[in-house]
Design an enzyme around this catalytic site. Structure first.
Site, PDB file in Angstrom:
ATOM      1  N   ASP A 173    -100.012-154.386 -60.714  1.00  0.00           N
ATOM      2  CA  ASP A 173    -100.042-152.947 -61.014  1.00  0.00           C
ATOM      3  C   ASP A 173    -100.849-152.237 -59.925  1.00  0.00           C
ATOM      4  OD1 ASP A 173     -99.840-150.511 -62.207  1.00  0.00           O
ATOM      5  OD2 ASP A 173    -100.885-151.051 -64.052  1.00  0.00           O
TER       6      ASP A 173
ATOM      7  N   ASP B  17     -94.721-148.585 -59.125  1.00  0.00           N
ATOM      8  CA  ASP B  17     -96.077-149.114 -59.004  1.00  0.00           C
ATOM      9  C   ASP B  17     -96.341-150.398 -59.770  1.00  0.00           C
ATOM     10  OD1 ASP B  17     -95.856-147.996 -61.501  1.00  0.00           O
ATOM     11  OD2 ASP B  17     -97.778-146.937 -61.435  1.00  0.00           O
ATOM     12  N   GLU B  18     -95.307-151.076 -60.246  1.00  0.00           N
ATOM     13  CA  GLU B  18     -95.586-152.300 -60.992  1.00  0.00           C
ATOM     14  C   GLU B  18     -94.422-153.279 -60.907  1.00  0.00           C
ATOM     15  OE1 GLU B  18     -95.790-152.046 -65.302  1.00  0.00           O
ATOM     16  OE2 GLU B  18     -94.835-150.073 -65.238  1.00  0.00           O
TER      17      GLU B  18
END
Length: 357
Positions: free
Chosen positions: A14, A112-113
């Protein structure tokens, strides 16, 4: 630490304050200052919200989804920057490319992950290696959660923030989670937690100990037992590497001043439908259905949809269908937002195009 045998692990990578971090790379002079990213970057404009905020801004109570006007009131000295999705997409691609260079399986879940599946006897060393590589190549930091499944890894990465590594497995699940409220679980929000609390289930431990049959009676045969499943720390353990394929695409606009003229509303729907059609063509896709969204003042949202006469990316056909759908709305009250979306034909359903001019 005792030597572990080699086995399968799930890691959740993350990126830390991702959008803000990308902006700070472009504006290093803003490091250490409260920065809010969203809309055009003008906090005086109505109906624009924060996409993200730096940790310094969060200390003032600013968070994603907060109206920029509210953010400005909470922290007048904050720096407000316009959102730049293409820059974030480019940065995300760089990060995911770095992850794929490792002997792991990568399942992307957003800008973002990503979940990473790995077979190793030292998941912490792997996590640290991923962090070092991401930072060296992109100058971005990430937090990594390690678990037996995606649920555990997702929660663990939150415990790891910022830029840390945290292990949450079946071995330490009860110690870490049992005392927490049920909305600490991935998949149980505040609304569901409230319903569980009304049933006397306030903590993860209480939910884990609940009778599955009783949960099924009160929360449904699927959801009830699923909530207990989460409380026991269970979850999916398969990392799917098949490239994600968009099932549709949308465009929408929030207006600074409400729309009341029907011709004006139709004009904006026409523009949005044209943009969606161009996006569909650019993506090399075909549309099967059109959806129109209308949000009235203050916040009542309605959607209507219709199937296209034929699978197509033709702007005229998409626009005409959107206007036909718009005609099914009651437009006698002010409108604050309009949106147009299309469903894409999936690859197996895509018609052959070699016969077209």
């Amino acid at each position: 630490m005792a030597t572990r045998s080699t086995r399968d692990w799930i890691l959740h990578v993350d990126l830390d304050q991702f959008i803000a971090a990308v902006e700070l790379l472009r504006h290093p002079e803003l490091r250490g200052r409260p920065v809010v990213v969203g809309g055009t970057g003008d906090p005086t404009r109505p109906r624009t919200v924060a996409a993200t905020a730096t940790y310094e801004a969060r200390a003032h109570g600013i968070h994603s989804g907060m109206p920029l006007r509210t953010a400005y009131k909470r922290c007048p000295e904050a720096i407000f920057l316009a959102s730049d999705p293409p820059a974030y997409e480019a940065a995300s691609r760089e990060v995911m490319a770095v992850l794929r260079e490792f002997p792991v399986r990568v399942e992307i879940w957003g800008w973002d992950e990503a979940f990473v599946g790995a077979t190793t006897d030292d998941p912490e060393a792997l996590a640290a290696g991923l962090q070092r590589a991401v930072r060296a190549r992109t100058r971005l930091t990430c937090s990594v959660g390690i678990g037996d499944n995606k649920h555990q890894a997702k929660l663990a990465s939150a415990f790891a923030k910022p830029a840390g590594v945290h292990l949450l497995t079946s071995d330490n699940w009860a110690e870490t989670m049992n005392h927490r409220s049920t909305d600490a679980l991935w998949g149980i929000g505040a609304k569901t937690a409230g319903k569980l609390a009304a049933h006397g289930l306030h903590t993860v431990a209480q939910l884990a100990a609940a009778d599955p049959a009783d949960l099924a009676r009160h929360f449904g045969p699927t959801n009830g037992p699923w909530y207990r499943y989460l409380a026991l720390g269970k979850g999916e353990a398969e990392v799917v590497t098949t490239p994600w394929i968009a099932r549709g695409h949308s465009r929408e606009t929030t207006f600074e001043h409400d729309l009341t003229d029907k011709a004006d509303i139709a004009h904006h729907i026409t523009k949005l439908a044209g943009r969606v059609a161009r996006d569909t063509i650019d993506a090399g896709r075909q549309a099967t259905r059109v959806t129109v969204k209308v949000r009235y003042t203050p916040f009542l949202t309605r959607t209507r949809q219709a199937k296209l006469p034929a699978t197509t990316a033709d702007p005229a056909a998409i626009t005409q269908t959107a206007l036909t759908v718009l005609g099914r709305f009651d437009l006698d009250r002010p409108v604050r937002l309009l949106g147009v979306a299309v469903d894409y034909a999936m690859p197996d359903d895509q018609p052959a195009l070699d016969h077209l001019d």
